[in-house]
Design an enzyme around this catalytic site. Structure first.
Site, short mmCIF file in Angstrom:
data_model
loop_
_atom_site.label_atom_id
_atom_site.label_comp_id
_atom_site.label_asym_id
_atom_site.label_seq_id
_atom_site.Cartn_x
_atom_site.Cartn_y
_atom_site.Cartn_z
N ASP A 91 33.16 108.49 120.83
CA ASP A 91 33.04 107.04 120.60
C ASP A 91 33.78 106.63 119.20
O ASP A 91 33.42 107.30 118.38
CB ASP A 91 31.74 106.65 120.57
CG ASP A 91 31.39 104.99 120.81
OD1 ASP A 91 31.89 104.22 121.62
OD2 ASP A 91 31.00 104.33 119.82
N GLU A 145 34.57 127.82 118.92
CA GLU A 145 33.71 129.23 118.59
C GLU A 145 32.94 129.41 120.01
O GLU A 145 32.34 130.35 120.30
CB GLU A 145 32.64 128.78 117.81
CG GLU A 145 33.20 129.11 116.37
CD GLU A 145 31.97 128.42 115.20
OE1 GLU A 145 30.57 128.41 115.92
OE2 GLU A 145 32.23 127.91 114.22
C1 NOJ Z 1 33.02 101.84 122.66
C2 NOJ Z 1 32.14 101.91 123.65
O1 NOJ Z 1 32.97 102.28 124.71
C3 NOJ Z 1 31.57 100.54 123.65
O2 NOJ Z 1 30.78 100.47 124.94
C4 NOJ Z 1 30.61 100.41 122.60
O3 NOJ Z 1 30.03 98.97 122.47
C5 NOJ Z 1 31.35 100.60 121.14
N1 NOJ Z 1 32.28 101.64 121.26
C6 NOJ Z 1 30.25 100.78 119.95
O4 NOJ Z 1 29.86 102.07 120.17
#
Ligand code: NOJ
Length: 551
Positions: free
Chosen positions: A217, A266
């Site tokens: 993310d 790894e």
């Molecule tokens: C991207 C994620 O897909 C989204 O749903 C989220 O709100 C933001 N990152 C923050 O983590």
């Protein structure tokens, strides 16, 4: 591309095809909305586990699960309060273990979401950082600063939160902390060694649990420019994705991914990572997938392209060309949990963006969505399918504001943040509470017409979107495996039609509103709407239709 040497086995535990991820179809499960195993109205891991055979039969290679970790759910789980625990609303670690094992037994790989840019404000470190006050070493793990102005009453810089409003919140002792998303999601300071050590350990925890990879993310956000300089624009959110920003895509992020790659390597079984990386250019995105970094990066340029032959061809060419020098596969995606579903985006003649509140022409949207999906599944590289797109689900554009949960909706005062519309629980059956999602209703209301879009209603109907996906994924295995290579050869075709050859398949997509006569040969393998057979070297390809022909 490496040829598969061993016979395909039903279990990934027994055999690992080298480079399995280079052409994998990866299905995104949004756990709260996929299937509810315990009848509380909220999807959970037991629900996913029960439905794994459906995913195996659909023909995907892997499942990516959005976050299921312990979380106060300020941003639907993207605010993690314990990276090594499952939120009770989703189940237990025992359920996660069972899910991973069951998936492997069915030949499905499992990718989990990792949220390293920020924690929850309820994460132990942040709570202690607040309690210990200015000067505490725990504040060093986040971005705490004194404010500007005579009494520190102004934020330390001009950064805006992606969800609207300032990216800084002031705490009781007068300091401010940075949160690029909601205030409940404080950004970690990745210059801090303890942060780096902790995430390496979290990676190992889940690798030891047996996961096959991670979706990272906000992979572009971990490092902030030295000194946190102002952006200098009041219209920052419009610059995102086009301009360089002091909080995104800083060169320092790559060192982190190189260290993570060493850990992934790894482990046996080719464990992978895919970056959610928003950068100004596809070339900058390619930096995340250099041979010693991550394996894949989402192709948001493709997701943002309208149903238009010229635009699609341009973005496909640019994407393939950008990945070529780094040797990574291209990836393709049309929908996810953050954008209006493509059946609704394409229901409009003009490109209105990816956050819509209008339904448009549903029939047209579905017809184009089916054509767009079939085109995507013929492209070389890896494709991502978001739960429900195989049912042709539209966005639910008319959710009452009082049921919405997306924090960006509230931060943007209802002007933006319509992500709940693509997060409505999946219909499995024609009848029953929440159309088979679970026995206890559903956390967002489902439209009544979704009974007819349920898995049950579509199964066995050769004209249904579900059967189209099943047929396409089966044909992809036969015709577009590793032997088809990672190249395509474009065909010269009339305006508005896009077509290429890959392996022994010809893929033709008519993006116009009228049928187009095309010179071709071959037998129809799968088509997004009814097409006549090729006769005397000619095919009348209907409007908004994609076809695969075998030669
Ligand atoms: C991207 C994620 O897909 C989204 O749903 C989220 O709100 C933001 N990152 C923050 O983590």
């Amino acid at each position: 591309m490496t040829q598969q040497s061993e016979a395909p086995s039903p279990s990934v535990a027994d055999t690992v095809r080298r480079d399995w991820w280079r052409d994998a179809v990866i299905y995104q499960v949004y756990p709260r909305s996929f299937a509810d195993g315990n009848g509380d109205g909220m999807g959970d891991l037991q629900g996913v586990r029960d439905r794994l055979p459906y995913l195996r039969d659909l023909g995907v290679d892997a499942v990516w699960l959005s976050p299921f970790y312990a979380s106060p759910q300020a941003d639907a789980g993207y605010d993690v309060s314990d990276y090594r625990a499952i939120d009770p609303m989703f189940g237990t670690l025992h359920d996660a273990d069972g899910l991973i094992r069951d998936a492997h037994d069915l030949g499905l790989r499992v990718i989990v979401d990792l949220v390293p840019n920020h924690t929850s404000d309820q994460y132990d470190w942040f709570r202690r950082a607040l309690a210990e006050g200015p000067g505490s070493p725990l504040r060093e793990r986040y971005h705490f600063r004194d404010g500007k102005g005579e009494n520190g009453e102004l934020p330390p810089n001009d950064w805006d939160s992606i969800f609207g409003g300032p990216a800084w919140t002031r705490v009781a002792d007068g300091q401010w902390y940075l949160h690029l998303f909601a205030p409940e999601q404080p950004d970690l300071n990745w210059e801090n060694q303890a942060v780096r050590d902790e995430f390496r350990s979290i990676l190992r925890f889940w690798l030891d649990m047996g996961v096959d990879g991670f979706r990272i993310d906000v992979a572009h956000g971990l490092i902030k420019a030295d000194g946190l300089p102002d952006v200098g624009s009041a219209e920052q959110l419009k610059l995102l994705g086009n301009d360089s920003m002091p909080f995104f895509d800083q060169d320092g992020v790559h060192e982190i991914y190189r260290s993570w790659r060493q850990i992934l390597d790894e482990y046996d079984g080719e464990r992978i990572a895919v970056a959610e990386a928003w950068t100004p250019t596809v070339e900058r995105t390619a930096n995340y997938v250099r041979p010693d970094e991550l394996h894949q990066a989402f192709n948001f340029q493709y997701l943002g392209t309208h149903w238009d032959a010229d635009e699609l061809r341009a973005v496909i060419d640019v994407s393939l060309a950008a990945m070529e020098p780094v040797g990574a596969p291209a990836t393709w995606v049309l929908s996810n949990h953050d954008v209006t579903r493509h059946a609704t985006r394409f229901a409009h003649d003009v490109h209105l963006g990816t956050q819509l509140r209008e339904a448009g022409d549903r029939e047209l949207g579905l017809r184009r969505a089916r054509a767009a999906s079939l085109l995507m599944l013929a492209l070389p590289g890896s494709a991502y399918v978001y739960q429900g797109e195989e049912l042709g689900l539209p966005d639910v554009v008319d959710l009452p504001d009082e049921v919405r949960q997306d924090p960006s909706f509230f931060r943007a005062a209802g002007q933006d943040g319509f992500r709940d519309g693509c997060r409505v629980p999946i219909p499995w059956t024609r009848e029953g509470s929440s159309y088979g999602f679970g026995s206890g209703g559903s956390w967002l209301p489902q439209p009544a017409e979704w009974a007819g879009l349920s898995v049950e209603a579509q199964t066995g109907d050769p004209g249904s979107t579900l059967e189209l996906y099943r047929a396409a994924l089966a044909a992809r295995r036969v015709h577009l495996g590793p032997e088809a290579g990672e190249e395509l050869r474009w065909l010269q075709l009339p305006d508005g039609v896009l077509g290429f050859v890959r392996g022994d398949l010809v893929c033709l997509a008519n993006t116009t509103a009228a049928p187009v006569r095309i010179e071709t040969d071959g037998r129809v393998v799968v088509a997004s709407s009814a097409v006549p057979p090729v006769t005397a070297g000619l095919l009348d390809l209907p409007a908004d239709t994609t076809v695969w022909l075998a030669r």
